[in-house]
Every structure is written in structure tokens, then in C-alpha cells.
Design a protein around this motif. Sequence first.
Motif, short mmCIF file in Angstrom:
data_model
loop_
_atom_site.label_atom_id
_atom_site.label_comp_id
_atom_site.label_asym_id
_atom_site.label_seq_id
_atom_site.Cartn_x
_atom_site.Cartn_y
_atom_site.Cartn_z
N GLY A 4 25.83 -7.65 -16.04
CA GLY A 4 25.28 -7.33 -17.35
C GLY A 4 25.81 -6.02 -17.89
N PHE A 5 26.09 -5.06 -17.01
CA PHE A 5 26.66 -3.79 -17.46
C PHE A 5 28.07 -4.01 -18.00
N ALA A 6 28.83 -4.91 -17.36
CA ALA A 6 30.16 -5.22 -17.85
C ALA A 6 30.10 -5.92 -19.20
N VAL A 7 29.15 -6.82 -19.36
CA VAL A 7 28.99 -7.52 -20.64
C VAL A 7 28.65 -6.53 -21.75
N LEU A 8 27.70 -5.63 -21.46
CA LEU A 8 27.27 -4.64 -22.44
C LEU A 8 28.43 -3.74 -22.85
N SER A 9 29.17 -3.27 -21.87
CA SER A 9 30.26 -2.35 -22.13
C SER A 9 31.43 -3.04 -22.83
#
Length: 259
Positions: free
Chosen positions: A218-223
Motif C-alpha cells: 500500500g505504501f508503494a501504491v500511495l507513493s
Amino acid sequence: MNAPHEKPTPRTALCHYDERAVYYGDDDLVGDLLGRASFVDVFMKQTFGKMPTDAQRRIVDAVLVTLMEHGMTPSAIATRMIYASSPENLQAGVAAGLLAVASRFVGTMEPAADLLDRIVAAGENGAAEAQRIATDYRARREAVPGFGHHLHKPDDPRAIALLQLAREAGTFGARCAALERLAAGVDAAAGRHITINATGAVAALLGDIGIPAQLMRGFAVLSRAAGLIAHIAEEQREPSGRFIWDLVDSAMTFEKRAD
């Protein structure tokens, strides 16, 4: 409370609202958050139930900056091509690019985190577990998640900087230590040095601040969503979609199928 024969009532603790206010959990959006809390603060509280510490905020911010951009990767190319085909739908281009955040690009921190969890769970036998993992992947001729990079050699500068940041922030813990153990095992199994890549370091840093493996992507998606918006902004100024199309079309050869 539901009776035994009744289905559970769906519920959420994330948001509610009335005619006067919007609430994120128990926080009044206008009275408590706007101008007072950062995006990272609110994201972390909404997702994990509490505001991050200063050290955790520093780690999350660094992770988001690290994963935002890495040039003309498959996700960026997909975004530019879809936007070139559908310029009225910025969100379609971003969505197309986010589909490439998966097990081979950007999103590899999840399988890496699973390996680190195994090493931590092994306790005093962590070094032996790390060596077993490395040897097993080597025998199957598969890359160990979180290791190796086609460009950054002998080391990925992003991984080095992230691990150093964890030390400075005081969050360097069991999973960062497990990553170093796994790195030693990977090098031994390969008979040469294999770099820890950025997603390997991200898995360790996020794990050490309590982020479960199944939410790390999810952090990769957000970034990466932010980075893909930047690619669309550049595509608007300097279109490259047609160039990419023509480049592939001219390079691709045609061969008649054998009967």
C-alpha cells in the motif's frame, strides 16, 4: 450486539459525518486535522489506528519519497500510453500504471518482508534460517525478494541510505538485522556480492515500525500514484506516447506462424 442467528452488521471506524462536520475516526476534519496534521499523520492514523512518532513519520516519509520515481519503468510507460490514448481521464493513466505495482516491480517488499519474518521467528537460529532461504532460492535459480538490481551495482544507494536513516532515527530493529543476515547468506550462496535493493530495505524499515507485510505494498501504491501524476504532467508538456508507440512498432518483427 447481534443475536447468534443474525449476520454481523457491517461497520466502519474510519469516517462518519453529519450536517455540521466530517469526522475521521474521532477527529473533526476541520477542527482537529486541517492545518494541524500532515498527510502522513492522517494516513497512518486512519490505516493503523494511531499517530506516528517522530521517528516513524521520518521513516514513512523517506519510504514514500524513495518509491515515488524510478524513470521509464513499466508503470510509467503504461501511464503515459493510456493517458495518450485517453487524455480526458487522468485517473485512467494513473490506474494503469498502478497495476504494475506487483510482485516484480515496486511491490516486492511484501515477499521480502515474509522472509524477514521467518528469520526473526527463528530467534537464535536466525543466521541458519537466512542461509537456508538463500541456498533454497539459489538452488531454484530464483532471485531472493529484496535483492539484486539490473542497474545499481555493486550496491543500491537507496538501500544504503534507508538503512542508515533507520539507525539515525532509532528504528533499526530485528527486521533490519534480519535483512543483514539474509544479505550475508545471499552473498555466500551466490559466491559474490548481491545488492540489497530499495524494496528489500523498505520491507525491513516498515517491518521495524510495526507495518504488517500484507499492507506494505500500500505504501508503494500511495507513493507511485504521486509519481505517475508527475509523469502525466510531463506528458502534457512534452508528449512521448506516440514516440513510445512508434519505437515499439518499428522494433517489433513479424514472423509467420509455422503450420
